[in-house]
Design a protein around this motif. Structure first.
Motif, PDB file in Angstrom:
ATOM      1  N   ASP A   1      43.576  78.256 131.099  1.00  0.00           N
ATOM      2  CA  ASP A   1      43.447  76.819 131.293  1.00  0.00           C
ATOM      3  C   ASP A   1      43.207  76.185 129.929  1.00  0.00           C
ATOM      4  OD1 ASP A   1      43.326  74.416 132.631  1.00  0.00           O
ATOM      5  OD2 ASP A   1      41.225  74.646 133.204  1.00  0.00           O
ATOM      6  N   CYS A   2      43.800  75.034 129.713  1.00  0.00           N
ATOM      7  CA  CYS A   2      43.629  74.295 128.460  1.00  0.00           C
ATOM      8  C   CYS A   2      43.608  72.812 128.830  1.00  0.00           C
ATOM      9  CB  CYS A   2      44.785  74.601 127.511  1.00  0.00           C
ATOM     10  SG  CYS A   2      44.612  73.886 125.860  1.00  0.00           S
ATOM     11  N   PRO A   3      42.672  72.041 128.259  1.00  0.00           N
ATOM     12  CA  PRO A   3      42.533  70.626 128.636  1.00  0.00           C
ATOM     13  C   PRO A   3      43.742  69.743 128.325  1.00  0.00           C
ATOM     14  CG  PRO A   3      40.573  71.393 127.497  1.00  0.00           C
ATOM     15  CD  PRO A   3      41.594  72.477 127.369  1.00  0.00           C
ATOM     16  N   ASN A   4      44.691  70.211 127.525  1.00  0.00           N
ATOM     17  CA  ASN A   4      45.871  69.377 127.254  1.00  0.00           C
ATOM     18  C   ASN A   4      47.158  70.200 127.402  1.00  0.00           C
ATOM     19  OD1 ASN A   4      46.456  70.733 124.831  1.00  0.00           O
ATOM     20  ND2 ASN A   4      44.951  69.517 123.757  1.00  0.00           N
ATOM     21  N   ASP A   5      48.286  69.590 127.103  1.00  0.00           N
ATOM     22  CA  ASP A   5      49.589  70.248 127.299  1.00  0.00           C
ATOM     23  C   ASP A   5      49.889  71.350 126.294  1.00  0.00           C
ATOM     24  OD1 ASP A   5      50.338  68.883 129.539  1.00  0.00           O
ATOM     25  OD2 ASP A   5      51.502  67.377 128.465  1.00  0.00           O
ATOM     26  N   GLY A   6      49.158  71.427 125.240  1.00  0.00           N
ATOM     27  CA  GLY A   6      49.412  72.449 124.232  1.00  0.00           C
ATOM     28  C   GLY A   6      49.646  71.836 122.864  1.00  0.00           C
ATOM     29  N   PHE A   7      49.802  72.715 121.899  1.00  0.00           N
ATOM     30  CA  PHE A   7      49.919  72.299 120.496  1.00  0.00           C
ATOM     31  C   PHE A   7      51.161  72.926 119.889  1.00  0.00           C
ATOM     32  CE2 PHE A   7      45.552  72.506 121.871  1.00  0.00           C
ATOM     33  CZ  PHE A   7      45.046  71.282 121.481  1.00  0.00           C
ATOM     34  N   ASP A   8      51.721  72.248 118.913  1.00  0.00           N
ATOM     35  CA  ASP A   8      52.926  72.746 118.255  1.00  0.00           C
ATOM     36  C   ASP A   8      52.641  73.928 117.335  1.00  0.00           C
ATOM     37  OD1 ASP A   8      54.555  70.887 119.518  1.00  0.00           O
ATOM     38  OD2 ASP A   8      54.286  69.399 117.935  1.00  0.00           O
ATOM     39  N   THR A   9      51.407  74.036 116.829  1.00  0.00           N
ATOM     40  CA  THR A   9      51.076  75.132 115.914  1.00  0.00           C
ATOM     41  C   THR A   9      49.814  75.856 116.378  1.00  0.00           C
ATOM     42  OG1 THR A   9      49.629  73.833 114.467  1.00  0.00           O
ATOM     43  CG2 THR A   9      52.005  73.792 113.959  1.00  0.00           C
ATOM     44  N   ILE A  10      49.696  77.103 115.965  1.00  0.00           N
ATOM     45  CA  ILE A  10      48.502  77.882 116.290  1.00  0.00           C
ATOM     46  C   ILE A  10      47.276  77.282 115.607  1.00  0.00           C
ATOM     47  CG2 ILE A  10      48.897  79.554 114.437  1.00  0.00           C
ATOM     48  CD1 ILE A  10      47.669  81.701 116.297  1.00  0.00           C
ATOM     49  N   GLU A  11      47.465  76.751 114.403  1.00  0.00           N
ATOM     50  CA  GLU A  11      46.353  76.155 113.673  1.00  0.00           C
ATOM     51  C   GLU A  11      45.746  74.978 114.431  1.00  0.00           C
ATOM     52  OE1 GLU A  11      48.911  78.442 110.976  1.00  0.00           O
ATOM     53  OE2 GLU A  11      49.383  76.749 112.287  1.00  0.00           O
ATOM     54  N   ASP A  12      46.607  74.140 115.012  1.00  0.00           N
ATOM     55  CA  ASP A  12      46.113  73.005 115.800  1.00  0.00           C
ATOM     56  C   ASP A  12      45.364  73.475 117.039  1.00  0.00           C
ATOM     57  OD1 ASP A  12      47.204  71.239 113.974  1.00  0.00           O
ATOM     58  OD2 ASP A  12      48.966  70.765 115.199  1.00  0.00           O
ATOM     59  N   ALA A  13      45.867  74.521 117.695  1.00  0.00           N
ATOM     60  CA  ALA A  13      45.194  75.058 118.884  1.00  0.00           C
ATOM     61  C   ALA A  13      43.835  75.643 118.516  1.00  0.00           C
ATOM     62  CB  ALA A  13      46.070  76.118 119.558  1.00  0.00           C
ATOM     63  N   ILE A  14      43.760  76.336 117.403  1.00  0.00           N
ATOM     64  CA  ILE A  14      42.489  76.921 116.948  1.00  0.00           C
ATOM     65  C   ILE A  14      41.489  75.820 116.623  1.00  0.00           C
ATOM     66  CG2 ILE A  14      41.380  78.201 115.069  1.00  0.00           C
ATOM     67  CD1 ILE A  14      43.941  79.972 115.010  1.00  0.00           C
ATOM     68  N   GLU A  15      41.940  74.813 115.882  1.00  0.00           N
ATOM     69  CA  GLU A  15      41.056  73.709 115.497  1.00  0.00           C
ATOM     70  C   GLU A  15      40.484  73.000 116.728  1.00  0.00           C
ATOM     71  OE1 GLU A  15      41.580  69.383 113.372  1.00  0.00           O
ATOM     72  OE2 GLU A  15      42.717  71.068 112.540  1.00  0.00           O
ATOM     73  N   GLU A  16      41.345  72.681 117.689  1.00  0.00           N
ATOM     74  CA  GLU A  16      40.886  71.995 118.883  1.00  0.00           C
ATOM     75  C   GLU A  16      40.014  72.907 119.743  1.00  0.00           C
ATOM     76  OE1 GLU A  16      40.033  68.970 121.340  1.00  0.00           O
ATOM     77  OE2 GLU A  16      41.066  68.812 119.424  1.00  0.00           O
ATOM     78  N   GLY A  17      40.356  74.200 119.817  1.00  0.00           N
ATOM     79  CA  GLY A  17      39.540  75.158 120.557  1.00  0.00           C
ATOM     80  C   GLY A  17      38.148  75.289 119.973  1.00  0.00           C
ATOM     81  N   LYS A  18      38.058  75.340 118.655  1.00  0.00           N
ATOM     82  CA  LYS A  18      36.737  75.411 118.006  1.00  0.00           C
ATOM     83  C   LYS A  18      35.921  74.156 118.323  1.00  0.00           C
ATOM     84  CE  LYS A  18      37.728  78.489 114.143  1.00  0.00           C
ATOM     85  NZ  LYS A  18      37.860  78.613 112.673  1.00  0.00           N
ATOM     86  N   ARG A  19      36.570  73.009 118.261  1.00  0.00           N
ATOM     87  CA  ARG A  19      35.890  71.751 118.566  1.00  0.00           C
ATOM     88  C   ARG A  19      35.413  71.762 120.028  1.00  0.00           C
ATOM     89  NH1 ARG A  19      38.189  68.319 115.502  1.00  0.00           N
ATOM     90  NH2 ARG A  19      40.265  68.555 116.390  1.00  0.00           N
ATOM     91  N   TYR A  20      36.280  72.173 120.931  1.00  0.00           N
ATOM     92  CA  TYR A  20      35.956  72.206 122.363  1.00  0.00           C
ATOM     93  C   TYR A  20      34.754  73.116 122.629  1.00  0.00           C
ATOM     94  CZ  TYR A  20      36.381  73.209 127.355  1.00  0.00           C
ATOM     95  OH  TYR A  20      36.129  73.370 128.687  1.00  0.00           O
ATOM     96  N   PHE A  21      34.779  74.338 122.118  1.00  0.00           N
ATOM     97  CA  PHE A  21      33.714  75.287 122.413  1.00  0.00           C
ATOM     98  C   PHE A  21      32.428  74.981 121.648  1.00  0.00           C
ATOM     99  CE2 PHE A  21      37.289  77.736 124.078  1.00  0.00           C
ATOM    100  CZ  PHE A  21      36.765  78.065 125.321  1.00  0.00           C
ATOM    101  N   THR A  22      32.530  74.404 120.472  1.00  0.00           N
ATOM    102  CA  THR A  22      31.330  73.983 119.743  1.00  0.00           C
ATOM    103  C   THR A  22      30.628  72.868 120.511  1.00  0.00           C
ATOM    104  OG1 THR A  22      32.275  74.619 117.618  1.00  0.00           O
ATOM    105  CG2 THR A  22      30.467  73.044 117.559  1.00  0.00           C
ATOM    106  N   ASP A  23      31.402  71.880 120.997  1.00  0.00           N
ATOM    107  CA  ASP A  23      30.824  70.804 121.807  1.00  0.00           C
ATOM    108  C   ASP A  23      30.221  71.353 123.095  1.00  0.00           C
ATOM    109  OD1 ASP A  23      31.638  69.015 119.881  1.00  0.00           O
ATOM    110  OD2 ASP A  23      33.331  68.218 121.044  1.00  0.00           O
ATOM    111  N   LEU A  24      30.928  72.281 123.743  1.00  0.00           N
ATOM    112  CA  LEU A  24      30.442  72.890 124.987  1.00  0.00           C
ATOM    113  C   LEU A  24      29.127  73.628 124.739  1.00  0.00           C
ATOM    114  CD1 LEU A  24      31.323  73.422 127.989  1.00  0.00           C
ATOM    115  CD2 LEU A  24      32.170  75.633 127.164  1.00  0.00           C
ATOM    116  N   ASN A  25      29.056  74.363 123.644  1.00  0.00           N
ATOM    117  CA  ASN A  25      27.827  75.090 123.289  1.00  0.00           C
ATOM    118  C   ASN A  25      26.656  74.130 123.104  1.00  0.00           C
ATOM    119  OD1 ASN A  25      28.955  77.657 123.400  1.00  0.00           O
ATOM    120  ND2 ASN A  25      29.365  77.762 121.196  1.00  0.00           N
TER     121      ASN A  25
END
Length: 135
Positions: free
Chosen positions: A19-43
């Motif tokens: 599951d991912c909150p959006n449709d996806g990202f064009d690059t792995i770097e963008d997915a990593i950056e947003e994932g870090k932001r998501y899980f840091t906020d969740l923590n």
């Protein structure tokens, strides 16, 4: 509808269900950056310690036609029709030519799926990497 195949996502689900909150990202770097932001906020919000998460690329790699199976079926069908006359037909097909048949049939099948509006509403995830959350 946007073609999601090829886009990168981070996993907020569990097990086989990604599951991912959006449709996806064009690059792995963008997915990593947003994932870090998501899980840091969740923590921070829930006083959790999620130490890592996975990113991966959506794929339709499960939609493949096996050339060997097609050749096997053709051999069986020909034997049923003409018997022993077909005994050694297609027995010496090179692996390169089997691969060529696989590629051609896969392309044809995928085209048929699209034309007939039978494309899957699901996908597989390839190139999975685990990303550690620092801090």
């Amino acid at each position: 509808m946007k073609n999601l195949i090829g886009t990168w996502i981070y996993n907020t689900g569990s097990g086989e269900y990604w599951d991912c909150p959006n449709d996806g990202f064009d690059t792995i770097e963008d997915a990593i950056e947003e994932g870090k932001r998501y899980f840091t906020d969740l923590n921070r919000k829930h006083d959790l310690l999620v130490g890592s998460f996975d990113v991966g690329q959506r794929s339709d790699s499960f939609v493949n036609i096996c050339g060997s199976k097609i050749i096997d079926q053709a051999q069986e069908d020909s034997y049923e029709i003409v018997g022993e006359l077909s005994d050694y037909w297609l027995y010496n097909v090179s692996s390169e030519n089997v691969d060529l048949l696989s590629d051609m049939m896969t392309k044809t099948f995928r085209k048929w799926l699209k034309i007939t509006n039978n494309e899957p509403k699901f996908h597989s995830i390839d190139a999975i990497k685990t990303i550690k959350i620092e801090g």
